[in-house]
Structures are given as structure tokens and as C-alpha cells.
Scaffold this active site. Structure first.
Site, mmCIF file in Angstrom:
data_model
loop_
_atom_site.group_PDB
_atom_site.id
_atom_site.type_symbol
_atom_site.label_atom_id
_atom_site.label_comp_id
_atom_site.label_asym_id
_atom_site.label_seq_id
_atom_site.Cartn_x
_atom_site.Cartn_y
_atom_site.Cartn_z
ATOM 1 N N GLU A 127 3.416 4.853 -10.711
ATOM 2 C CA GLU A 127 3.580 6.124 -11.434
ATOM 3 C C GLU A 127 2.411 7.033 -11.090
ATOM 4 O OE1 GLU A 127 4.057 5.334 -15.597
ATOM 5 O OE2 GLU A 127 5.919 4.202 -15.268
ATOM 6 N N PRO A 128 2.518 8.316 -11.451
ATOM 7 C CA PRO A 128 1.408 9.225 -11.134
ATOM 8 C C PRO A 128 0.074 8.723 -11.689
ATOM 9 C CG PRO A 128 3.322 10.494 -11.812
ATOM 10 C CD PRO A 128 3.673 9.044 -12.008
ATOM 11 N N GLY A 131 -1.331 2.980 -10.617
ATOM 12 C CA GLY A 131 -1.199 2.483 -9.251
ATOM 13 C C GLY A 131 -1.567 1.015 -9.177
ATOM 14 N N SER A 132 -2.839 0.742 -8.831
ATOM 15 C CA SER A 132 -3.297 -0.646 -8.781
ATOM 16 C C SER A 132 -3.188 -1.309 -10.157
ATOM 17 C CB SER A 132 -4.755 -0.699 -8.303
ATOM 18 O OG SER A 132 -4.826 -0.329 -6.943
ATOM 19 N N THR A 158 9.548 4.577 -1.904
ATOM 20 C CA THR A 158 10.174 4.548 -0.582
ATOM 21 C C THR A 158 11.694 4.503 -0.720
ATOM 22 O OG1 THR A 158 8.262 3.393 0.308
ATOM 23 C CG2 THR A 158 10.295 3.230 1.576
ATOM 24 N N ARG A 268 -4.139 3.318 34.525
ATOM 25 C CA ARG A 268 -5.105 4.412 34.613
ATOM 26 C C ARG A 268 -6.290 4.013 35.486
ATOM 27 N NH1 ARG A 268 -6.174 9.876 33.803
ATOM 28 N NH2 ARG A 268 -8.262 10.167 32.918
ATOM 29 N N GLU A 363 1.983 -1.702 -1.389
ATOM 30 C CA GLU A 363 2.216 -3.066 -1.904
ATOM 31 C C GLU A 363 0.900 -3.790 -2.191
ATOM 32 O OE1 GLU A 363 5.495 -5.422 -0.681
ATOM 33 O OE2 GLU A 363 6.559 -3.702 0.148
ATOM 34 N N SER A 366 -5.913 -3.071 0.022
ATOM 35 C CA SER A 366 -6.750 -4.179 0.515
ATOM 36 C C SER A 366 -7.698 -4.656 -0.593
ATOM 37 C CB SER A 366 -7.564 -3.728 1.733
ATOM 38 O OG SER A 366 -6.705 -3.588 2.840
ATOM 39 N N GLU A 367 -8.158 -3.722 -1.415
ATOM 40 C CA GLU A 367 -9.070 -4.088 -2.510
ATOM 41 C C GLU A 367 -8.357 -5.024 -3.497
ATOM 42 O OE1 GLU A 367 -8.563 -1.073 -1.240
ATOM 43 O OE2 GLU A 367 -10.524 -0.699 -0.361
#
Lengths: 379, 265
Positions: A127-128, A131-132, A158, A268, A363, A366-367
Site C-alpha cells: 500500500e502507499p 511496504g516492508s 504488477t 570488439r 517481493e 534485499s534488506e
């Protein structure tokens, strides 16, 4: 201990790889530039039975295991992070929870169209303001007779704008914290459901990321997934599987970035020889290869553990943490190997760089992966 | 109706490779279904889908490794497969007549109404196995088929085919079954195997057959062709750069092309 993939898995991987090279790679940058969800690609994937790889055959899925699903997701990520992300969200977040927690009726009505690819799926947790700390949510579901009334806002969802169903997390018992959350199957056609924003992002723009508003959305009680109050336990189980798919997708991005860098470095020429012959570039490419291999090993181990029916919380978090870093680092190195060309949109590395960054955020950042793994280690 | 499709696992060589004896070093080879055979398989599967009660059987000559390749044909809709292998077949080079003898034994056992082969194999490129097989079993044949009228075939038991000839000329031919058709790329658009098809293919039959199983002996597969040497030809390149205006360089290019005999007078 056998590191060899079963023949069936290898054939499936090779077929999806061929499809990705022929059908997706040529349009991967174009759909990013246009911010266009490529429905036609998903229709083709549906025809090839890709959309329900780890869903039981009984509900129209392929009946494959998590390892097979990881292999397919990696191949998609190798050519398009956006297509891979929409796919992983469709399968892990939108389809698998209905299979794991739904009634027979719910599976027939809502899972079957997702597994066959007739419809896309979405899953709405964030939600706004949440999050975490996902349990601190404001979206409410109040019981009214034989219906629930949903109100609230969901963020960064998504596929919401292209979905046939959205699994919405909402509070059914205020004040009960984790135990007060429930999951509802919402049809975007339901009155009061609105996609209010489709975000422009740093990358992954062919995969719609949406804000949705729920304004007195009434759903019948048979849209409750599992029991009231089970929403958080379901979320944890869902994310254990989901993180394996993000790890697989990240491994694909890391591999794709490596492919582009290796090919370019071999062609290259500077100072009279291919730049891959210089230690500085060779070492960079060897390190990219090392990161792909370790990300893949961790991902396959997590998938294998899941397939054994074992607890996979640490393995999936570890795979996701490692692979998402590998993706971002390899993408950055690929840009560097291609130099000025790597910075242009005519070449793919910048797209991998943009796409890879999200893998360290979605999802579980990393923290949060560190937090999860730390808990598992008793820290 | 029964359709037999001959397929071959071919070696594809990487851009950079090394030669080892009379072959390319294994390290530089990848194995895949022969491209022309992919079209032959697709044509057979389309025939099967259009008709009733049509069985499609694939046959290959190859070691156990080839099973993965032939299984891809099963994944695309072929019903079952036969893999012929024997120590006596493990030679550097199997010539066309030898392969035709092996396939003839399979044809005599299976008695197919229609045999499809690729026009050629991508590795040794003899381009003759299909026709040699037709000759060997005494059937009618059409080579380099780039169009097959499936409805007509099902209704009349006659293969109405377009054949690709030199210079863009096409020939329309009717071939009565039983017959052998060698299939050209472009006749159809080979499908991707569906993942369900791949899963189902794992349990479809690939029957292994030895020469003895087919009533043949080692003496029947003694190749009359032998590889004597494999080498990379010396390559020369001779580039001429024209400088100047478009008009000048075009005129120079035209005179060079005339000298070299390119283009009609």
C-alpha cells in the site's frame, strides 16, 4: 548428488529458450520504449502451456515442479525482464495461492483461466503507506451480510491493469495485527475497483505496475481465500515460492547481461586485438560468469528444496538476495564492457541494468532478505 | 493411414572449431534435429491433424544420444519412434545406399502409405536418402516438395505436390501413394513443441532396433564411401575499393562485373 537436469526439464528449457530468442528478443526493447504490455506474447506462451507450469493439471496447468518453473522463468528473464516479471507475478503470486488455499469452486472459477493463460493474474499486498512493514495495512474488508465490502488503496501492483483477477489483502479484524489480515479474490470488473495509476518506471515498462483504488467494492463471501485471519500466513508461504521465481528471473537477467558482454568483448577490437584478450575485460567477464553460476545454483537448490516439500524460507531468501545482486552487478558490468555503446538504447545492457535494479526491491527488499535470513540463523 | 518420417540428428559446428582426424572435434559440435526433417515432421503432423486415424511414426539411424532429438519430434505430435543402431553402423560415414537399405527394412516392417524425408541433412548434405529409399522399395517419389495438398491427399490417396526447380520454376506433380516425398524447408511453419507435448513425449515409445531385429547383417551396411581427409581449404580474399562519385564507381563496378562474367549481356 546429481546436478544434471532431467531430460524433460532440459527439453522444456531449450524449447522456451528458442521461443524467447525467436519471438521475444527482437521486440524486447521496442515494448519497453512503447511501455506496452505484449498481450500477443502471452497468448503464444499460453498456447505453449507456459502460463501454468507449476499448477496442477487438474486445473489446466502443466503439473510441473518448481524447478521446471524456475528454468522457464530464467529463460524469459534472459531476454526480457518485464515479460519475466509479469509472468512470475502471474504464476507465483496470483495463481499458486488459489491452488494452495482455495476451495474446489474457487479453483475451477479463478485458477483454471490463469493456469491456461486465458487471463492474467495479479496480487495486491503493498500500500502507499505499507511496504516492508506489510502487516501495517489500511485496506479494510467489512462483513455485510453474505458479502464483504473492501475499501483502500494498493500500490505497485504488477499486472493489475491487464488482470482477470486480483488477490487483495485486507484487514478483517482491526487491531489483531498479523492475525487480522485476509485475502480476497477481486474481479477488476467489480464495481468500485479502479486502476488509478500505471507507473512510468526506470525499467520493466512492458510490465504494468499499478496503483489501484478500492471504493466500496462488494464481493460475495465465497471470494474469501481460505479463512478470515489467514492472510498473513498465506503471504509468507506465497513469498517463499515467489522469491524463487524472482531469483530465477534475476539469474536470467544476469545470464543475459553476461551473454551480451561476452559476445561484444569477443568481437570488439582495440589496440589490435579483441578486448576479451585484455586481463581487465577477461576478468570482468569471468566474474560475471561466476555470479551467474552461483545465482543459478542457489536458485535450483531453493527450487529443489521446495519440490521436496521442505521448509524453504532461508533458501529462497538466500537465492533471491544473491541472484538479484548478481543481476544488477552483471548488468552494470555489461554496460561497462560495451562502453559508449552500452549506454545507448541500441544495445541491450542498459535495459538489463534498468530491469535488474527492481529485483533488489520487489517481493522483499534485499534488506528484508537479510532480516529473514538473519532470523533463520538465530540472529 | 500410416506416415513414416525419417529424421536425423545432425551435428552443428560452432563458428570456431578444430579438425580431429576426419571429423570436427566433438568439443565444437552441438546436436540438433536436422532442419529439413523439422519441416517433414510438421507436414506429417498437419496431415495427422487434418485426417482421421492417421498414425505418424518417426525413424532414425543413430546412437542412444539421438533419443533426445527424436523425442522432440514426439513432442510435436509424432505418435511413436524407431531408433536403429548397431555397432556395425558406427562408421565415419554412412553412404546413402546403406541408409536406404536400413530404412527399407523398416519400411517393409511398418508398411507406411506415405514416407516423408527432409530434402537433405544439414551435416553431410548428400540430399539423396529419400530418393534412394524410394528406388529401393520400388515406390513413386517426388523430390524437393515445397507444397502438398493435404485435402487432396486425404480424399484421393494422391499426393498433389509443388516441386521447386531451378530458376524459380515450379512443377505441379501428382504422385500416387504409396510414395516418398522429400520435403523442402518453407513448406510450412514448424511449430514449437508445447510444454505439455514435451511432457507427454517422455512416455511415448522409442523402439530400439538392431540390424538383426530388422533381418539385416553387418555385411548389409558396409559403406562403399570412405572419408579420406578433412581439411579447411585455404581461403583467399581479394577486395577492390572504388573511390569517387557514385556515377564513377558505379561505372567501374559495372565493368568489373562484366569482366567477371556476372549478369546477362
Amino acid at each position: 548428488m546429481d546436478f544434471e537436469l532431467p531430460a524433460e526439464h532440459r527439453m522444456i528449457r531449450d524449447t522456451v529458450r528458442e521461443f524467447c530468442q525467436e519471438e521475444i528478443a527482437p521486440i524486447a526493447q521496442e515494448i519497453e520504449d512503447e511501455h506496452r504490455f505484449p498481450q500477443e506474447v502471452f497468448d503464444q506462451l499460453a498456447d505453449l502451456d507456459v502460463m501454468g507450469v507449476p499448477v496442477s493439471e487438474e486445473y489446466g496447468g502443466l503439473g510441473g515442479d518448481q524447478l521446471m518453473y524456475a528454468l522457464v522463468t530464467e529463460e524469459l528473464g534472459r531476454v526480457s525482464g518485464g515479460i519475466g516479471l509479469s509472468y512470475a507475478a502471474h504464476v507465483s503470486l496470483a495463481s499458486k495461492p488459489i491452488e494452495m488455499f482455495g476451495t474446489e469452486e474457487q479453483k475451477a472459477e479463478w485458477l483454471a483461466p490463469l493456469a491456461s493463460g486465458d487471463a492474467m493474474g495479479a496480487w495486491a499486498l503493498t500500500e502507499p503507506g505499507s511496504g516492508s512493514d506489510a502487516s501495517d495495512m489500511d485496506t479494510m474488508a467489512e462483513r455485510d451480510g453474505d458479502e464483504y465490502v473492501l475499501n483502500g488503496t494498493k500500490q505497485f501492483i504488477t499486472n493489475a491493469s491487464v488482470a482477470g483477477s486480483v488477490l487483495v489483502k485486507a484487514v478483517t479484524e482491526p487491531g489483531a495485527g498479523y492475525d487480522g489480515i485476509s485475502t480476497f479474490i477481486v474481479d477488476p470488473e467489480d464495481d468500485g475497483f479502479e486502476v488509478t495509476t500505471v507507473w512510468d518506471k526506470m525499467g520493466l515498462n512492458c510490465s504494468p505496475t499499478c496503483e489501484i483504488a478500492l471504493d466500496d467494492v462488494r464481493v460475495p463471501e465465497d471470494r474469501l481465500l481460505g479463512e478470515e485471519g489467514e492472510g498473513w500466513e498465506q503471504t509468507k508461504k506465497t513469498l517463499d515460492g515467489g522469491r524463487i521465481s524472482i531469483a530465477a528471473l534475476s539469474t536470467g537477467l544476469a545470464q543475459g547481461a553476461y551473454d551480451h558482454a561476452k559476445e561484444y568483448a569477443g568481437e570488439r577490437e582495440q589496440f589490435g586485438q579483441p578486448i576479451s584478450k585484455f586481463d581487465a575485460i577477461r576478468d570482468k567477464i569471468v566474474d560475471m560468469h561466476r555470479k551467474v553460476e552461483s545465482a543459478r545454483l542457489l536458485t535450483h537448490k531453493a527450487a529443489w528444496t521446495y519440490d521436496q516439500g521442505n521448509e524453504v524460507n532461508r533458501e529462497s531468501a538466500l537465492a533471491k538476495l544473491d541472484a538479484s545482486e548478481a543481476a544488477r552487478e552483471n548488468a552494470e558490468d555489461a554496460v561497462q564492457v560495451l562502453g559508449g555503446y552500452g549506454y545507448t538504447t541500441d544495445f541491450a545492457p542498459q535495459r538489463f541494468y534498468r530491469d535488474a535494479k527492481l529485483m533488489e526491491i520487489g517481493e522483499g527488499t534485499s534488506e528484508i532478505q537479510h532480516l529473514v535470513i538473519g532470523r533463520q540463523l538465530g540472529l | 493411414m500410416k506416415v513414416l518420417v525419417t529424421v536425423k540428428e545432425v551435428a552443428e559446428v560452432e563458428d570456431d572449431f578444430e579438425i580431429d582426424g576426419t571429423g570436427v572435434d566433438d568439443r565444437y559440435l552441438e546436436y540438433d534435429l536436422n532442419e529439413w526433417d523439422d519441416y517433414a515432421v510438421e507436414e506429417a503432423v498437419q496431415l495427422q491433424e487434418a485426417g482421421d486415424d492417421i498414425e505418424v511414426v518417426s525413424v532414425t539411424i543413430g546412437p542412444e544420444r539421438a533419443e533426445e532429438t527424436i523425442r522432440m519430434a514426439l513432442a510435436k505430435g509424432v505418435d511413436r519412434a524407431i531408433r536403429v543402431w548397431d555397432d556395425a553402423l558406427d562408421q565415419d560415414l554412412l553412404d546413402t545406399a546403406t541408409k536406404a537399405r536400413v530404412f527399407r527394412a523398416v519400411v517393409e516392417e511398418e508398411e507406411p502409405d506415405l514416407i516423408l524425408t527432409g530434402v537433405q541433412a544439414g551435416d553431410d548434405a548428400f540430399g539423396a536418402t529419400g530418393v534412394a529409399l524410394a528406388e529401393s522399395v520400388g515406390q513413386e517419389w517426388a523430390a524437393v516438395v515445397n507444397q502438398l495438398d493435404i485435402d487432396h491427399l486425404l480424399a484421393e490417396n494422391v499426393a498433389r505436390v509443388h516441386r521447386e526447380l531451378e530458376g524459380g520454376v515450379e512443377e505441379l506433380t501428382d504422385v500416387e501413394l504409396p510414395a516418398v516425398l522429400t520435403i523442402q524447408t518453407g513448406i510450412n511453419e514448424p511449430r514449437y513443441a508445447s510444454l505439455r507435448g514435451i511432457r507427454q513425449a517422455q512416455s511415448k515409445e522409442i523402439a530400439p532396433k538392431t540390424l538383426a531385429d530388422l533381418g539385416l547383417e553387418a555385411g548389409d551396411v558396409e559403406s562403399s564411401l570412405f572419408l579420406t581427409e578433412m581439411y579447411e581449404p585455404e581461403s583467399e580474399s581479394d577486395a577492390t575499393l572504388f573511390e569517387g562519385s557514385a556515377e564513377e564507381t558505379a561505372a567501374e563496378l559495372a565493368s568489373v562485373l562484366r569482366e567477371k562474367g556476372v549478369g546477362a549481356e
